[in-house]
Design a protein around this motif. Structure first.
Motif, PDB file in Angstrom:
ATOM      1  N   HIS A  18       0.967  -1.323   0.089  1.00 26.32           N
ATOM      2  CA  HIS A  18       0.063  -0.022  -0.008  1.00 26.32           C
ATOM      3  C   HIS A  18       0.867   1.469  -0.091  1.00 26.32           C
ATOM      4  N   ALA A  19       1.247   1.585  -1.193  1.00 27.86           N
ATOM      5  CA  ALA A  19       2.205   3.063  -1.555  1.00 27.86           C
ATOM      6  C   ALA A  19       1.476   3.475  -2.766  1.00 27.86           C
ATOM      7  N   SER A  20       2.178   4.544  -3.102  1.00 27.73           N
ATOM      8  CA  SER A  20       1.650   5.449  -4.255  1.00 27.73           C
ATOM      9  C   SER A  20       1.796   4.542  -5.620  1.00 27.73           C
ATOM     10  N   ASP A  21       0.708   4.607  -6.064  1.00 30.33           N
ATOM     11  CA  ASP A  21       0.699   3.802  -7.716  1.00 30.33           C
ATOM     12  C   ASP A  21       1.718   4.373  -8.443  1.00 30.33           C
ATOM     13  N   ASP A  22       2.170   5.703  -8.446  1.00 28.22           N
ATOM     14  CA  ASP A  22       3.060   6.369  -9.249  1.00 28.22           C
ATOM     15  C   ASP A  22       4.310   5.598  -9.138  1.00 28.22           C
ATOM     16  N   ILE A  23       4.824   5.196  -7.783  1.00 23.42           N
ATOM     17  CA  ILE A  23       6.074   4.777  -7.714  1.00 23.42           C
ATOM     18  C   ILE A  23       6.007   3.144  -8.455  1.00 23.42           C
ATOM     19  N   LYS A  24       4.952   2.615  -7.962  1.00 20.46           N
ATOM     20  CA  LYS A  24       4.943   1.334  -8.936  1.00 20.46           C
ATOM     21  C   LYS A  24       5.104   1.447 -10.349  1.00 20.46           C
ATOM     22  N   PHE A  61      25.114  12.012 -28.401  1.00 21.86           N
ATOM     23  CA  PHE A  61      25.056  12.285 -26.897  1.00 21.86           C
ATOM     24  C   PHE A  61      25.018  10.998 -26.227  1.00 21.86           C
ATOM     25  N   ILE A  62      25.141   9.834 -27.351  1.00 24.01           N
ATOM     26  CA  ILE A  62      25.393   8.482 -26.724  1.00 24.01           C
ATOM     27  C   ILE A  62      24.326   8.144 -25.341  1.00 24.01           C
ATOM     28  N   HIS A  63      23.236   8.248 -25.620  1.00 24.39           N
ATOM     29  CA  HIS A  63      22.368   8.039 -24.390  1.00 24.39           C
ATOM     30  C   HIS A  63      22.340   6.724 -23.862  1.00 24.39           C
ATOM     31  N   ARG A  64      22.298   6.627 -22.656  1.00 18.78           N
ATOM     32  CA  ARG A  64      22.439   5.185 -22.030  1.00 18.78           C
ATOM     33  C   ARG A  64      21.192   4.603 -22.028  1.00 18.78           C
ATOM     34  N   SER A  65      20.981   3.192 -21.933  1.00 21.09           N
ATOM     35  CA  SER A  65      19.820   2.650 -21.857  1.00 21.09           C
ATOM     36  C   SER A  65      19.120   2.328 -20.468  1.00 21.09           C
ATOM     37  N   GLY A  66      20.104   2.241 -19.427  1.00 22.99           N
ATOM     38  CA  GLY A  66      19.637   2.121 -18.019  1.00 22.99           C
ATOM     39  C   GLY A  66      18.629   3.304 -17.676  1.00 22.99           C
ATOM     40  N   ILE A  67      17.743   3.124 -16.865  1.00 16.03           N
ATOM     41  CA  ILE A  67      16.721   3.919 -16.355  1.00 16.03           C
ATOM     42  C   ILE A  67      17.004   3.803 -14.612  1.00 16.03           C
ATOM     43  N   HIS A  68      17.598   5.105 -14.070  1.00 18.53           N
ATOM     44  CA  HIS A  68      18.022   5.070 -12.672  1.00 18.53           C
ATOM     45  C   HIS A  68      17.029   5.586 -11.888  1.00 18.53           C
ATOM     46  N   ILE A  69      16.508   5.105 -10.786  1.00 15.98           N
ATOM     47  CA  ILE A  69      15.481   5.666  -9.833  1.00 15.98           C
ATOM     48  C   ILE A  69      16.101   5.332  -8.242  1.00 15.98           C
ATOM     49  N   LEU A  70      16.134   6.540  -7.697  1.00 16.89           N
ATOM     50  CA  LEU A  70      16.237   6.558  -6.264  1.00 16.89           C
ATOM     51  C   LEU A  70      15.057   6.734  -5.239  1.00 16.89           C
ATOM     52  N   LEU A  71      14.788   5.746  -4.479  1.00 20.24           N
ATOM     53  CA  LEU A  71      13.738   5.567  -3.467  1.00 20.24           C
ATOM     54  C   LEU A  71      14.175   6.317  -2.205  1.00 20.24           C
ATOM     55  N   VAL A  72      13.875   7.210  -1.696  1.00 18.85           N
ATOM     56  CA  VAL A  72      14.332   7.765  -0.450  1.00 18.85           C
ATOM     57  C   VAL A  72      13.174   8.036   0.507  1.00 18.85           C
ATOM     58  N   THR A  96      26.272  15.715  -7.547  1.00 22.21           N
ATOM     59  CA  THR A  96      26.748  15.105  -8.516  1.00 22.21           C
ATOM     60  C   THR A  96      26.168  13.504  -8.707  1.00 22.21           C
ATOM     61  N   LEU A  97      25.762  13.002  -7.337  1.00 22.31           N
ATOM     62  CA  LEU A  97      25.223  11.546  -7.200  1.00 22.31           C
ATOM     63  C   LEU A  97      23.762  11.977  -7.771  1.00 22.31           C
ATOM     64  N   GLY A  98      23.032  12.711  -7.133  1.00 22.38           N
ATOM     65  CA  GLY A  98      21.741  13.186  -7.414  1.00 22.38           C
ATOM     66  C   GLY A  98      21.435  13.044  -8.888  1.00 22.38           C
ATOM     67  N   GLN A  99      22.288  13.646  -9.762  1.00 20.69           N
ATOM     68  CA  GLN A  99      21.969  14.213 -11.016  1.00 20.69           C
ATOM     69  C   GLN A  99      22.040  12.916 -11.631  1.00 20.69           C
ATOM     70  N   ARG A 100      22.712  11.673 -11.224  1.00 15.53           N
ATOM     71  CA  ARG A 100      22.779  10.381 -11.914  1.00 15.53           C
ATOM     72  C   ARG A 100      21.396   9.675 -12.076  1.00 15.53           C
ATOM     73  N   PHE A 101      20.337  10.159 -11.138  1.00 10.35           N
ATOM     74  CA  PHE A 101      18.994   9.346 -11.181  1.00 10.35           C
ATOM     75  C   PHE A 101      17.852  10.192 -11.956  1.00 10.35           C
ATOM     76  N   ASP A 102      17.304   9.386 -12.964  1.00  7.90           N
ATOM     77  CA  ASP A 102      16.537  10.019 -13.616  1.00  7.90           C
ATOM     78  C   ASP A 102      15.025  10.428 -12.764  1.00  7.90           C
ATOM     79  N   ALA A 103      14.808   9.560 -11.712  1.00  9.35           N
ATOM     80  CA  ALA A 103      13.839  10.074 -10.752  1.00  9.35           C
ATOM     81  C   ALA A 103      14.234  10.086  -9.396  1.00  9.35           C
ATOM     82  N   ILE A 104      14.026  10.769  -8.582  1.00 13.89           N
ATOM     83  CA  ILE A 104      14.154  10.621  -7.103  1.00 13.89           C
ATOM     84  C   ILE A 104      12.602  10.782  -6.591  1.00 13.89           C
ATOM     85  N   LEU A 105      12.300   9.495  -5.950  1.00 15.25           N
ATOM     86  CA  LEU A 105      10.943   9.510  -5.496  1.00 15.25           C
ATOM     87  C   LEU A 105      10.815   9.411  -3.781  1.00 15.25           C
TER      88      LEU A 105
END
Length: 312
Positions: free
Chosen positions: A60-66, A83-94, A234-243
């Motif tokens: 039972h948490a936000s559906d947006d996170i799921k 730009f050589i975009h990376r394929s990985g998507i990085h998310i930080l759950l705090v 610097t580390l924060g900018q590596r994540f595409d989303a901080i939830l």
């Protein structure tokens, strides 16, 4: 050597894995037809609701996170461009303690075969990103130095590497930053080389609260939530989303959480809601595998919206 019995082997300095039973998803024509029927029967919104409910409906948490984690399992598209975009998507759950961060990190590894879960609090830099170690040379039998991939390098490109307790990681974030930004870790120590790390990263962390025993976000103070996380920019900018997950007092939601945790030891109710609308985890994996094959084009309106929001 000095023996009539011969064993054939290949001597090399590096190798690239092209296939694996553990990481590969084999789609039959029947599987693809099942996915197509699912797509035709439901709208995108309905499909997302069905998948999130089937995969993590008991959390039972936000559906947006799921939904974010589901989309992470689709990966982004890697194209040869300047730009050589990376394929990985990085998310930080705090989030505050007890907000199901670890549950999400473990559940994410079920979405894509070959994904893995690690605890950063007891990991070395080599264990997380990669490094050098002594191995036995098959030809001479003597020890030699070799590149050894860490958890990020051992996770396949389509997989998710869940890194829990990132706030307790005791080592330099240099290699970790490089892995997230470029999809590879350059090693310039005893052995020189590059370890590919193209996977997506789902990291979990507690905020750096003032109370050492209870790391919670503080409200009503002149400190942004990002500064309360405790990571540098610097580390924060590596994540595409901080939830952000907050432990808020809510009678109805807390009661649902308790009932969900007790469901395994409570007698079944014959009149309970049917699960006919849910899909299996195996089907979700195949659905995401088909999704990763799609050639996605963004509309001009969507691109303009993102550019304007970024500039603002």
């Amino acid at each position: 050597k000095n023996n009539l019995i011969c064993t054939q082997y290949v001597l090399g300095s590096s190798f690239t894995e092209s296939s694996s039973r553990e990481t590969a998803i084999h789609l039959t024509e029947s599987d693809r037809q099942d996915v197509e029927n699912f797509v035709q029967a439901l709208t995108l919104e309905q499909r997302m609701d069905t998948i999130t409910k089937s995969w993590a409906g008991h959390i039972h948490a936000s559906d947006d996170i799921k939904r974010c984690i589901i989309l992470q399992g689709c990966t982004s598209q890697m194209r040869d461009n300047k730009f050589i975009h990376r394929s990985g998507i990085h998310i930080l759950l705090v989030g505050d303690p007890g907000t199901a961060k670890t549950k999400f990190l473990r559940l994410a590894t079920l979405l894509v075969s070959g994904s893995r879960y690690v605890d950063a609090s007891n990991l070395s830099s080599a264990g997380l990103a990669g490094g050098c170690d002594r191995v036995e040379d098959m030809y001479t039998g003597k020890g030699r130095w070799a590149l050894i991939p860490g958890a990020l390098g051992l996770t396949p490109a389509s997989g998710i590497c869940s890194v829990d307790e990132l706030n307790l990681y005791k080592h330099d974030f240099g290699d970790f930053n490089s892995a997230l930004e470029t999809g590879e870790v350059p090693i310039n120590k005893i052995v020189k080389g590059t370890i590919p790390t193209p996977c997506s990263v789902l990291a979990g962390a507690n905020p750096a609260g003032k109370d050492a025993n209870r790391k919670k976000f503080a409200r009503g103070i002149d400190v942004s939530y990002f500064d309360q996380i405790g990571f540098d920019y610097t580390l924060g900018q590596r994540f595409d989303a901080i939830l952000i997950l907050e432990d808020e007092a809510n009678m109805e939601n807390d009661e649902l959480i308790a009932l969900s945790m007790l469901s395994g030891v409570v007698e079944k109710d014959e009149e309970s809601e049917s699960k006919d609308t849910e899909v299996s985890l195996d089907f979700i994996r195949k659905y995401l595998a088909v999704a990763r094959e799609q050639d996605i084009k963004m509309t001009r309106a969507a691109a303009a919206y993102i550019a304007k929001t970024h500039a603002s």
